[in-house]
Design a protein around this motif. Structure first.
Motif, mmCIF file in Angstrom:
data_model
loop_
_atom_site.group_PDB
_atom_site.id
_atom_site.type_symbol
_atom_site.label_atom_id
_atom_site.label_comp_id
_atom_site.label_asym_id
_atom_site.label_seq_id
_atom_site.Cartn_x
_atom_site.Cartn_y
_atom_site.Cartn_z
ATOM 1 N N SER A 147 128.089 49.508 -13.272
ATOM 2 C CA SER A 147 128.781 48.460 -14.030
ATOM 3 C C SER A 147 127.908 47.217 -14.113
ATOM 4 O O SER A 147 127.810 46.575 -15.173
ATOM 5 C CB SER A 147 130.120 48.110 -13.354
ATOM 6 O OG SER A 147 130.989 49.213 -13.352
ATOM 7 N N THR A 148 127.252 46.874 -12.996
ATOM 8 C CA THR A 148 126.352 45.721 -12.967
ATOM 9 C C THR A 148 125.170 45.939 -13.902
ATOM 10 O O THR A 148 124.760 45.029 -14.636
ATOM 11 C CB THR A 148 125.849 45.479 -11.532
ATOM 12 O OG1 THR A 148 126.972 45.309 -10.660
ATOM 13 C CG2 THR A 148 124.957 44.256 -11.463
ATOM 14 N N ILE A 149 124.620 47.149 -13.889
ATOM 15 C CA ILE A 149 123.492 47.451 -14.772
ATOM 16 C C ILE A 149 123.910 47.373 -16.234
ATOM 17 O O ILE A 149 123.178 46.844 -17.075
ATOM 18 C CB ILE A 149 122.920 48.852 -14.451
ATOM 19 C CG1 ILE A 149 122.204 48.830 -13.095
ATOM 20 C CG2 ILE A 149 121.958 49.313 -15.550
ATOM 21 C CD1 ILE A 149 121.738 50.178 -12.615
ATOM 22 N N ALA A 150 125.112 47.883 -16.563
ATOM 23 C CA ALA A 150 125.602 47.833 -17.944
ATOM 24 C C ALA A 150 125.677 46.393 -18.438
ATOM 25 O O ALA A 150 125.293 46.087 -19.577
ATOM 26 C CB ALA A 150 126.968 48.499 -18.048
ATOM 27 N N CYS A 151 126.149 45.488 -17.568
ATOM 28 C CA CYS A 151 126.226 44.067 -17.933
ATOM 29 C C CYS A 151 124.830 43.453 -18.028
ATOM 30 O O CYS A 151 124.488 42.795 -19.016
ATOM 31 C CB CYS A 151 127.031 43.296 -16.892
ATOM 32 S SG CYS A 151 128.784 43.566 -16.968
ATOM 33 N N GLY A 152 124.039 43.669 -16.973
ATOM 34 C CA GLY A 152 122.711 43.052 -16.922
ATOM 35 C C GLY A 152 121.795 43.506 -18.048
ATOM 36 O O GLY A 152 121.112 42.700 -18.682
ATOM 37 N N ALA A 153 121.779 44.816 -18.293
ATOM 38 C CA ALA A 153 120.922 45.355 -19.356
ATOM 39 C C ALA A 153 121.379 44.875 -20.731
ATOM 40 O O ALA A 153 120.550 44.615 -21.620
ATOM 41 C CB ALA A 153 120.913 46.879 -19.298
ATOM 42 N N LEU A 251 124.903 54.694 -23.441
ATOM 43 C CA LEU A 251 124.221 55.388 -24.532
ATOM 44 C C LEU A 251 123.691 54.408 -25.577
ATOM 45 O O LEU A 251 122.791 54.736 -26.350
ATOM 46 C CB LEU A 251 125.175 56.390 -25.198
ATOM 47 C CG LEU A 251 125.709 57.514 -24.300
ATOM 48 C CD1 LEU A 251 126.636 58.429 -25.086
ATOM 49 C CD2 LEU A 251 124.562 58.314 -23.694
ATOM 50 N N SER A 252 124.255 53.203 -25.614
ATOM 51 C CA SER A 252 123.763 52.170 -26.542
ATOM 52 C C SER A 252 122.538 51.468 -25.984
ATOM 53 O O SER A 252 121.814 50.786 -26.715
ATOM 54 C CB SER A 252 124.864 51.139 -26.816
ATOM 55 O OG SER A 252 125.957 51.718 -27.483
ATOM 56 N N LEU A 253 122.318 51.607 -24.680
ATOM 57 C CA LEU A 253 121.172 50.953 -24.030
ATOM 58 C C LEU A 253 120.026 51.946 -23.899
ATOM 59 O O LEU A 253 120.159 52.970 -23.241
ATOM 60 C CB LEU A 253 121.592 50.448 -22.642
ATOM 61 C CG LEU A 253 122.682 49.370 -22.617
ATOM 62 C CD1 LEU A 253 123.245 49.231 -21.208
ATOM 63 C CD2 LEU A 253 122.121 48.036 -23.096
ATOM 64 N N GLU A 254 118.919 51.674 -24.515
ATOM 65 C CA GLU A 254 117.780 52.586 -24.468
ATOM 66 C C GLU A 254 116.642 52.055 -23.597
ATOM 67 O O GLU A 254 115.841 52.821 -23.071
ATOM 68 C CB GLU A 254 117.252 52.829 -25.892
ATOM 69 C CG GLU A 254 118.251 53.515 -26.818
ATOM 70 C CD GLU A 254 118.570 54.942 -26.402
ATOM 71 O OE1 GLU A 254 117.746 55.552 -25.688
ATOM 72 O OE2 GLU A 254 119.649 55.441 -26.780
ATOM 73 N N LYS A 255 116.542 50.755 -23.447
ATOM 74 C CA LYS A 255 115.434 50.141 -22.713
ATOM 75 C C LYS A 255 115.984 49.072 -21.776
ATOM 76 O O LYS A 255 117.017 48.458 -22.069
ATOM 77 C CB LYS A 255 114.430 49.537 -23.687
ATOM 78 C CG LYS A 255 113.726 50.556 -24.567
ATOM 79 C CD LYS A 255 112.737 49.879 -25.512
ATOM 80 C CE LYS A 255 112.045 50.884 -26.407
ATOM 81 N NZ LYS A 255 111.104 50.254 -27.335
ATOM 82 N N PRO A 256 115.279 48.790 -20.646
ATOM 83 C CA PRO A 256 114.124 49.520 -20.131
ATOM 84 C C PRO A 256 114.523 50.926 -19.659
ATOM 85 O O PRO A 256 115.570 51.084 -19.023
ATOM 86 C CB PRO A 256 113.641 48.661 -18.971
ATOM 87 C CG PRO A 256 114.851 47.892 -18.529
ATOM 88 C CD PRO A 256 115.677 47.674 -19.759
ATOM 89 N N LYS A 257 113.672 51.888 -19.960
ATOM 90 C CA LYS A 257 113.998 53.294 -19.720
ATOM 91 C C LYS A 257 114.295 53.575 -18.243
ATOM 92 O O LYS A 257 115.241 54.288 -17.918
ATOM 93 C CB LYS A 257 112.856 54.178 -20.224
ATOM 94 C CG LYS A 257 113.165 55.673 -20.143
ATOM 95 C CD LYS A 257 112.016 56.504 -20.707
ATOM 96 C CE LYS A 257 111.920 56.358 -22.221
ATOM 97 N NZ LYS A 257 110.914 57.294 -22.787
ATOM 98 N N TRP A 258 113.492 52.989 -17.358
ATOM 99 C CA TRP A 258 113.682 53.271 -15.923
ATOM 100 C C TRP A 258 115.045 52.802 -15.430
ATOM 101 O O TRP A 258 115.678 53.458 -14.600
ATOM 102 C CB TRP A 258 112.571 52.609 -15.105
ATOM 103 C CG TRP A 258 112.549 51.107 -15.193
ATOM 104 C CD1 TRP A 258 111.871 50.337 -16.099
ATOM 105 C CD2 TRP A 258 113.263 50.190 -14.339
ATOM 106 N NE1 TRP A 258 112.108 49.000 -15.884
ATOM 107 C CE2 TRP A 258 112.953 48.877 -14.810
ATOM 108 C CE3 TRP A 258 114.119 50.339 -13.262
ATOM 109 C CZ2 TRP A 258 113.473 47.729 -14.217
ATOM 110 C CZ3 TRP A 258 114.645 49.195 -12.663
ATOM 111 C CH2 TRP A 258 114.321 47.914 -13.139
ATOM 112 N N LEU A 259 115.508 51.670 -15.977
ATOM 113 C CA LEU A 259 116.799 51.138 -15.552
ATOM 114 C C LEU A 259 117.951 52.004 -16.072
ATOM 115 O O LEU A 259 118.943 52.225 -15.369
ATOM 116 C CB LEU A 259 116.960 49.697 -16.049
ATOM 117 C CG LEU A 259 118.175 48.936 -15.513
ATOM 118 C CD1 LEU A 259 118.083 48.791 -13.998
ATOM 119 C CD2 LEU A 259 118.276 47.557 -16.168
ATOM 120 N N ILE A 260 117.804 52.508 -17.282
ATOM 121 C CA ILE A 260 118.836 53.362 -17.863
ATOM 122 C C ILE A 260 118.916 54.696 -17.103
ATOM 123 O O ILE A 260 120.004 55.241 -16.899
ATOM 124 C CB ILE A 260 118.580 53.601 -19.359
ATOM 125 C CG1 ILE A 260 118.450 52.258 -20.097
ATOM 126 C CG2 ILE A 260 119.678 54.441 -19.980
ATOM 127 C CD1 ILE A 260 119.588 51.288 -19.838
#
Length: 397
Positions: A147-153, A251-260
């Protein structure tokens, strides 16, 4: 509480729009916290007796036979429905990791769902919820992490060029059905009531220290975390992508690849644990029915075969209908709305008998009316979306 449903909240916001979306999210937060409080209070509503299962409380409120027929089918739909959604989520997360790391030629989603199911053929043999407490803890940490990554990214990506917050559909009919479908997405995200009594049953209780006190502290903590996860993910995801956001924000977030890749790994670990949290009560109910009603002899063989067949069933449905958003909305409305939004209120009215036209009476009837509307309308919108998706979908692809 925090499950894979959080990933669909930005998509729900895109179907609702800013004003209605914020209203629906806040109302759902308040109503489900209230009905969860009711469940915790009713757990020991009879002195010296604990209602350790949802259906036991239902039998106390509605009667021995009627209580079973009202509660058990709804519970099983919630549990099996969630397992199907998590089966799809786990398989697609594995596929996203595979594709992002370019580990080979793109392959079928079906194979990844089968791979996810194979994990649960083993985990399903653990005897109870307590025996997977460690897995559940890891799953909870993972849900907060992705959830944090979804917000941050999303924030890092920034508002997309030419972003639009208008209706997703081009017709009024389409927007109305999308609105209905979005209600189911939100209901799915906020529903944790189905196993709350089973969880409370694992807490020691005495007249001096009833279980409802530590349980309610746990609920408050859970809802603080829910607020910190759900609202930022929903609002930031919609703010960044507008009405082009996909039904799974990752699925809407493609980059940065390593974080996804890391985010999808967290989702995968989370749904491995959460699948079992919802599957265990279903295993228990079905095995109890086989032993008590059909007179099967309780044995390890019966448990092993029954649980493997249930896992295989959820896998098959996930393979045939791998529509994350549509199934999320359908089960959110048809299955989760009754057990979360209005059945606790009906039981509260029956057992506590608040004075007619008092504040408690009005609040409960308000929740019941909204919950019934949600149960009727959300599956209609969801089924329409599933049908539209199925038209251009190649099954077993």
């Amino acid at each position: 509480m925090v499950g894979a449903g959080v990933l669909g909240l930005p998509y729900a916001m895109s179907q609702l729009g800013w004003g209605p979306g914020i209203t629906v999210m806040v109302l759902s937060f308040i109503i489900t916290l209230y009905t969860l409080w009711q469940m915790v209070e009713m757990h020991e509503s009879v002195q010296g007796k604990r209602f350790d299962r949802y259906h036991e409380l239902g039998q106390h409120a509605f009667g021995e036979k009627l209580g079973l027929w009202i509660v058990v089918p709804q519970q099983l739909m919630v549990q099996i429905g969630t397992c199907i959604v998590y089966m799809i989520t786990g398989g697609k997360s594995m596929q996203k990791i595979y594709d992002s790391l370019s580990l080979g030629k793109p392959t079928k989603t079906t194979y990844f769902i089968i791979g996810f199911a194979s994990i649960h053929l083993g985990l399903s043999q653990f005897p109870s919820l307590n025996s997977i407490a460690g897995i559940s803890l890891v799953a909870a940490v993972m849900s907060l992490s992705y959830s944090t990554i979804a917000c941050g990214a999303s924030l890092h990506k920034g508002v997309q060029p030419a972003v639009q917050y208008g209706p997703r559909a081009s017709t009024t009919t389409g927007n109305v059905f999308n609105f209905f479908s979005a209600l189911g997405d939100v209901a799915f995200a906020f529903a944790g009531h189905n196993v709350v009594l089973e969880i409370q049953a694992s807490i020691p209780s005495t007249p001096e220290k009833p279980s409802k006190k530590p349980m309610w502290k746990g609920v408050i903590l859970a809802y603080i975390v829910v607020a910190l996860c759900y609202f930022p993910v929903a609002f930031i995801g919609y703010w960044v992508f507008g009405n082009t956001v996909q039904d799974n924000i990752l699925l809407s977030l493609e980059k940065p690849k390593w974080l996804i890749v890391i985010a999808n790994a967290f989702v995968l670990i989370h749904v491995i644990g959460s699948y079992q949290v919802y599957a265990m009560p279903a295993f228990d109910a079905i095995e109890a029915g086989l032993v008590k009603q059909m007179k099967f002899k309780p044995s390890y063989f019966l448990r092993a075969v029954t649980r493997m067949l249930i896992v295989a069933f959820t896998m098959l449905i996930g393979i045939v209908f791998p529509f994350f958003g549509g199934l999320l909305s359908f089960f959110g409305g048809f299955a989760f709305a009754p057990t979360t939004y209005f059945i606790p209120c009906i039981m509260w009215l029956i057992l506590n008998k608040p004075k007619r036209f008092s504040l408690s009476w009005f609040v409960n009837w308000f929740c019941i009316i909204l919950g019934v509307l949600l149960m009727v309308l959300a599956p209609i919108g969801a089924l329409r979306n599933i049908i539209l998706q199925a038209k251009g979908f190649k099954f077993f692809s």
